[in-house]
Design a protein around this motif. Structure first.
Motif, short mmCIF file in Angstrom:
data_model
loop_
_atom_site.label_atom_id
_atom_site.label_comp_id
_atom_site.label_asym_id
_atom_site.label_seq_id
_atom_site.Cartn_x
_atom_site.Cartn_y
_atom_site.Cartn_z
N ILE A 74 -4.17 -8.00 -1.11
CA ILE A 74 -5.11 -7.46 -0.13
C ILE A 74 -5.58 -6.07 -0.58
N PHE A 75 -6.82 -5.76 -0.37
CA PHE A 75 -7.43 -4.47 -0.68
C PHE A 75 -7.42 -4.16 -2.18
N VAL A 76 -7.31 -5.18 -3.01
CA VAL A 76 -7.22 -4.99 -4.47
C VAL A 76 -8.48 -4.33 -5.04
N GLU A 77 -9.60 -4.43 -4.35
CA GLU A 77 -10.86 -3.86 -4.86
C GLU A 77 -10.92 -2.34 -4.72
N LYS A 78 -10.00 -1.75 -3.99
CA LYS A 78 -9.99 -0.30 -3.80
C LYS A 78 -9.44 0.39 -5.05
N PRO A 79 -10.04 1.51 -5.47
CA PRO A 79 -9.54 2.20 -6.66
C PRO A 79 -8.16 2.82 -6.41
N PRO A 80 -7.37 3.00 -7.46
CA PRO A 80 -6.02 3.55 -7.28
C PRO A 80 -6.01 4.94 -6.64
N GLN A 81 -7.07 5.72 -6.82
CA GLN A 81 -7.13 7.04 -6.22
C GLN A 81 -7.09 6.97 -4.69
N PHE A 82 -7.43 5.83 -4.14
CA PHE A 82 -7.35 5.58 -2.70
C PHE A 82 -6.04 4.85 -2.43
N TRP A 83 -4.95 5.47 -2.81
CA TRP A 83 -3.63 4.85 -2.81
C TRP A 83 -3.22 4.31 -1.46
N TRP A 84 -3.70 4.86 -0.36
CA TRP A 84 -3.31 4.40 0.98
C TRP A 84 -3.67 2.94 1.21
N TRP A 85 -4.66 2.43 0.50
CA TRP A 85 -5.00 1.01 0.59
C TRP A 85 -4.00 0.14 -0.18
N HIS A 86 -3.22 0.76 -1.04
CA HIS A 86 -2.29 0.04 -1.92
C HIS A 86 -0.84 0.24 -1.50
N ILE A 87 -0.61 0.38 -0.21
CA ILE A 87 0.73 0.70 0.29
C ILE A 87 1.74 -0.38 -0.09
#
Length: 113
Positions: A74-87
């Protein structure tokens, strides 16, 4: 300009009860807004506190997201700099966040946020 509304919205994800994936997404969009904004020193301290709290509950949030599907996908399209999407990736150790230096390490690459 005050960002109290966005901070409160993000606080829901960082410290509040997780009620729905839609509310979580709304909170994370508020974190996006905070990322792109020039915050006052007080607001910056508050966001940093909430970031720390959100990371501390990474496993809980990952488990919550897993109730809706593959937490890692989920939310894989978000860049790593937006780490909160990659919790979920933070919870599994795939992604490391350094709040002091404002960096994210993912797949052996370090990003500034």
């Amino acid at each position: 300009m005050s960002f109290e509304t966005e901070i409160k919205d993000y606080e829901d994800a960082a410290t509040g009860e997780l009620l729905s994936i839609a509310e979580l997404q709304f909170s994370l969009v508020s974190r996006d807004t905070l990322h792109h904004s020039e915050l006052s020193p007080g607001d910056l301290v508050r966001v940093n506190e909430l970031d720390r709290a959100f990371i501390e509950r990474a496993e809980e949030v990952r488990d919550f997201i897993a109730g809706y599907g593959d937490a890692d996908a989920i939310f894989v399209e978000k860049p790593p700099q937006f780490w909160w999407w990659h919790i979920a990736r933070i919870a599994s150790g795939q992604m490391l966040v350094d709040l002091v230096h404002r960096t994210v390490k993912y797949k052996e690459i370090e990003y500034k946020y």
